[in-house]
Design an enzyme around this catalytic site. Structure first.
Site, PDB file in Angstrom:
ATOM      1  N   CYS A 118       0.823  -1.222   0.000  1.00  0.00           N
ATOM      2  CA  CYS A 118       0.000   0.000   0.000  1.00  0.00           C
ATOM      3  C   CYS A 118       0.852   1.265   0.000  1.00  0.00           C
ATOM      4  CB  CYS A 118      -0.903   0.024   1.224  1.00  0.00           C
ATOM      5  SG  CYS A 118      -1.915  -1.447   1.372  1.00  0.00           S
ATOM      6  N   CYS A 156     -13.190   1.165   8.159  1.00  0.00           N
ATOM      7  CA  CYS A 156     -12.287   0.614   7.139  1.00  0.00           C
ATOM      8  C   CYS A 156     -12.276   1.487   5.895  1.00  0.00           C
ATOM      9  CB  CYS A 156     -12.763  -0.773   6.697  1.00  0.00           C
ATOM     10  SG  CYS A 156     -13.044  -1.935   8.019  1.00  0.00           S
ATOM     11  N   LYS A 214      -9.858   6.570   3.919  1.00  0.00           N
ATOM     12  CA  LYS A 214     -11.183   6.191   4.433  1.00  0.00           C
ATOM     13  C   LYS A 214     -12.312   6.634   3.507  1.00  0.00           C
ATOM     14  CE  LYS A 214     -13.806   4.509   5.885  1.00  0.00           C
ATOM     15  NZ  LYS A 214     -15.246   4.583   5.886  1.00  0.00           N
ATOM     16  N   HIS A 245      -8.721   4.012  -1.514  1.00  0.00           N
ATOM     17  CA  HIS A 245      -7.370   3.481  -1.380  1.00  0.00           C
ATOM     18  C   HIS A 245      -7.043   2.518  -2.532  1.00  0.00           C
ATOM     19  CE1 HIS A 245      -3.682   2.170   0.318  1.00  0.00           C
ATOM     20  NE2 HIS A 245      -4.128   1.255   1.164  1.00  0.00           N
TER      21      HIS A 245
HETATM   22  C1  COA Z   1     -14.783  -3.267   4.786  1.00  0.00           C
HETATM   23  C2  COA Z   1     -14.906  -4.283   3.666  1.00  0.00           C
HETATM   24  C3  COA Z   1     -14.722  -5.688   4.239  1.00  0.00           C
HETATM   25  C4  COA Z   1     -16.272  -4.157   3.021  1.00  0.00           C
HETATM   26  O1  COA Z   1     -16.347  -5.094   1.974  1.00  0.00           O
HETATM   27  P1  COA Z   1     -17.786  -5.646   1.465  1.00  0.00           P
HETATM   28  O2  COA Z   1     -18.599  -6.003   2.663  1.00  0.00           O
HETATM   29  O3  COA Z   1     -17.528  -6.693   0.449  1.00  0.00           O
HETATM   30  O4  COA Z   1     -18.396  -4.370   0.828  1.00  0.00           O
HETATM   31  P2  COA Z   1     -19.082  -4.242  -0.594  1.00  0.00           P
HETATM   32  O5  COA Z   1     -18.038  -3.878  -1.586  1.00  0.00           O
HETATM   33  O6  COA Z   1     -19.944  -5.449  -0.864  1.00  0.00           O
HETATM   34  O7  COA Z   1     -20.011  -3.001  -0.357  1.00  0.00           O
HETATM   35  C5  COA Z   1     -21.191  -3.072   0.454  1.00  0.00           C
HETATM   36  C6  COA Z   1     -21.636  -1.660   0.754  1.00  0.00           C
HETATM   37  O8  COA Z   1     -20.740  -1.062   1.711  1.00  0.00           O
HETATM   38  C7  COA Z   1     -20.104   0.075   1.133  1.00  0.00           C
HETATM   39  N1  COA Z   1     -18.697  -0.001   1.546  1.00  0.00           N
HETATM   40  C8  COA Z   1     -17.785  -0.925   1.167  1.00  0.00           C
HETATM   41  N2  COA Z   1     -16.632  -0.718   1.820  1.00  0.00           N
HETATM   42  C9  COA Z   1     -16.842   0.354   2.599  1.00  0.00           C
HETATM   43  C10 COA Z   1     -16.031   1.041   3.514  1.00  0.00           C
HETATM   44  N3  COA Z   1     -14.777   0.623   3.734  1.00  0.00           N
HETATM   45  N4  COA Z   1     -16.536   2.117   4.167  1.00  0.00           N
HETATM   46  C11 COA Z   1     -17.819   2.499   3.954  1.00  0.00           C
HETATM   47  N5  COA Z   1     -18.639   1.878   3.087  1.00  0.00           N
HETATM   48  C12 COA Z   1     -18.146   0.814   2.429  1.00  0.00           C
HETATM   49  C13 COA Z   1     -20.256  -0.049  -0.350  1.00  0.00           C
HETATM   50  O9  COA Z   1     -20.269   1.226  -0.988  1.00  0.00           O
HETATM   51  C14 COA Z   1     -21.588  -0.733  -0.446  1.00  0.00           C
HETATM   52  O10 COA Z   1     -22.622   0.224  -0.247  1.00  0.00           O
HETATM   53  P3  COA Z   1     -23.952   0.173  -1.127  1.00  0.00           P
HETATM   54  O11 COA Z   1     -24.575  -1.175  -0.808  1.00  0.00           O
HETATM   55  O12 COA Z   1     -24.726   1.353  -0.602  1.00  0.00           O
HETATM   56  O13 COA Z   1     -23.487   0.294  -2.530  1.00  0.00           O
HETATM   57  C15 COA Z   1     -13.814  -4.015   2.588  1.00  0.00           C
HETATM   58  O14 COA Z   1     -14.043  -2.739   2.022  1.00  0.00           O
HETATM   59  C16 COA Z   1     -12.409  -4.055   3.179  1.00  0.00           C
HETATM   60  O15 COA Z   1     -11.876  -5.133   3.472  1.00  0.00           O
HETATM   61  N6  COA Z   1     -11.739  -2.909   3.325  1.00  0.00           N
HETATM   62  C17 COA Z   1     -10.349  -2.858   3.772  1.00  0.00           C
HETATM   63  C18 COA Z   1      -9.428  -2.829   2.576  1.00  0.00           C
HETATM   64  C19 COA Z   1      -7.990  -3.090   2.959  1.00  0.00           C
HETATM   65  O16 COA Z   1      -7.684  -3.920   3.795  1.00  0.00           O
HETATM   66  N7  COA Z   1      -7.079  -2.366   2.340  1.00  0.00           N
HETATM   67  C20 COA Z   1      -5.666  -2.481   2.641  1.00  0.00           C
HETATM   68  C21 COA Z   1      -5.367  -1.679   3.859  1.00  0.00           C
HETATM   69  S1  COA Z   1      -3.806  -2.047   4.584  1.00  0.00           S
END
Ligand code: COA
Length: 384
Positions: free
Chosen positions: A83, A206, A328, A332
């Site tokens: 990242c 997240c 956030k 990312h």
């Molecule tokens: C948090 C997380 C698990 C959500 O994944 P998910 O449950 O598959 O989410 P989806 O892509 O199916 O999205 C579901 C809904 O949540 C929203 N959403 C997804 N991630 C989001 C987040 N991080 N914050 C806020 N909303 C989020 C989407 O817009 C979607 O909304 P909608 O239904 O209104 O369109 C995933 O975003 C994640 O793992 N994030 C961390 C990424 C990471 O680790 N990066 C490296 C960092 S070191």
């Protein structure tokens, strides 16, 4: 050492994008070149950061981007540092201009992963951890940062509401950023009631998975002065490392690489944290922003949550953090994030940040790390 300046910056929108990885990399690069007011043929080298090109069937992106810009003969370097790829690549571009090897270079970061889905992306991202001890044992990044959060909340008597306030503040800023992925105002209650991802971290603690590309043009001060009045100077650059796995660290509520990189950057710039007017920091999870802002020296250890409660890190606070919306809310796209932070600082210091402008800012800092902070780079910029 030559003084190094930034004369142009560009970014695609961050989010779920339909175009290919090569197309979005080209769009950001062309944006930066146009913003700098130069011709592609004036570029002497390219630094391209990316982690999972394989997901969109294109690795070895450097020569592809140079060819698409009509300058296939220009050398390029493709860089992966999880990242933190963008800031590590920016550092290489900076060092090469500072050393006098090149006068004008392009640094472009890009990522395209959302089409693969959450399961694939979570698995592949975990390959960026120390896989033997972490990813392979079932600890994905939300899990690893949740461990940091648990330790921090216990050690410093901070609360889940404090973490939520970081998300609320970054979403407030992201609403003002037309290129942000999640442009949605949220409340502390929304965060607390959102689905648990890895306790105590919930959905709104997240960052999302994002696609996107960002690009900047670096050059010598001589070139910048001859060319434009609209430029900023890079006054500090530092890199650092930490034990790759969390278990190898003395404390998991601080990140050694951030401290090492920040100290080097402050020393080069000849400033202290108090001189920084705003910062773009690596808030992949809300806990990371608290830890980062302490490791960067903005607050004493354990005091960042109180600073957030007092509104000190808001756009109108005494040390605004993540005016872009941060990872956030802005999003990312991992290979692009570090370059996107520099693009934000360029926009802030050259009067292009619109409604999210930090008032009277002259010095901006960027902080971007790989994995849980195994690799890190910090840069400091000054308006001219
Ligand atoms: C948090 C997380 C698990 C959500 O994944 P998910 O449950 O598959 O989410 P989806 O892509 O199916 O999205 C579901 C809904 O949540 C929203 N959403 C997804 N991630 C989001 C987040 N991080 N914050 C806020 N909303 C989020 C989407 O817009 C979607 O909304 P909608 O239904 O209104 O369109 C995933 O975003 C994640 O793992 N994030 C961390 C990424 C990471 O680790 N990066 C490296 C960092 S070191």
């Amino acid at each position: 050492m030559e003084k190094v300046c930034i004369i142009g910056a560009g970014s695609t929108k961050y989010g779920k994008l339909a175009d290919s990885i090569t197309d979005i990399a080209l769009q950001a690069s062309v944006d930066a070149i146009e913003s700098a007011g130069i011709e592609p043929k004036q570029i002497q080298a390219g630094y391209i950061s990316n982690v999972f090109g394989i997901a969109d069937k294109q690795v070895h992106l450097g020569p592809v981007i140079m060819s698409n810009l009509g300058i296939p003969e220009v050398p390029s370097l493709s860089i992966e540092s999880a990242c933190g790829s963008g800031s590590i690549s920016f550092r290489e571009a900076f060092a090469n201009v500072a050393a006098g090897f090149y006068d004008v270079v392009l640094a472009t970061g890009v990522e395209k992963v959302t089409h693969t889905g959450t399961e694939w992306t979570t698995t592949y991202f975990s390959y960026c951890s120390d896989f033997f001890y972490e990813g392979g044992a079932g600890a994905s990044f939300p899990g690893l940062f949740a461990s940091m959060a648990r330790a921090y909340l216990a050690e410093y008597k901070a609360t889940e509401e404090d973490l939520a306030m970081v998300a609320v503040k970054n979403h407030d800023n992201g609403v003002l950023n037309p290129k942000a992925h999640l442009r949605k105002k949220i409340t502390v209650d929304d965060v607390l009631k959102s689905a648990v991802v890895a306790s105590p971290l919930k959905l709104y603690d997240c960052c999302p998975f994002s696609d996107g590309a960002s690009s900047v043009i670096l050059c010598s001060e001589k070139f910048a002065k001859a060319h434009t009045k609209n430029y900023i100077e890079v006054i500090g650059s530092g890199r650092g490392g930490s034990p790759a796995a969390l278990q190898g660290r003395a404390h998991i509520t601080e990140i050694p690489s951030t401290k090492i990189a920040a100290q080097a950057a402050y020393k080069m710039a000849g400033i202290t944290p108090k001189d920084v007017d705003f910062a773009e920091v690596h808030d992949c999870f809300t806990i990371a922003e608290l830890v980062d802002s302490e490791d960067l020296g903005f607050f004493e250890k354990g005091k960042a949550a109180q600073a957030v409660r007092e509104g000190r890190t808001k756009l109108n606070g005494d040390i605004p953090i993540n005016p872009s919306g941060g990872l956030k809310s802005k999003g990312h796209p991992i290979g692009a994030t570090g370059i996107g932070q520099v693009a934000e600082v360029f926009d802030q210091l050259t009067g292009k940040a619109g409604e999210r402008t930090v008032k009277d800012a002259q010095i901006g800092l960027t902080h971007n790390f790989g994995a849980t902070g195994a690799s890190c780079a910090v840069h400091i910029f000054k308006s001219v």
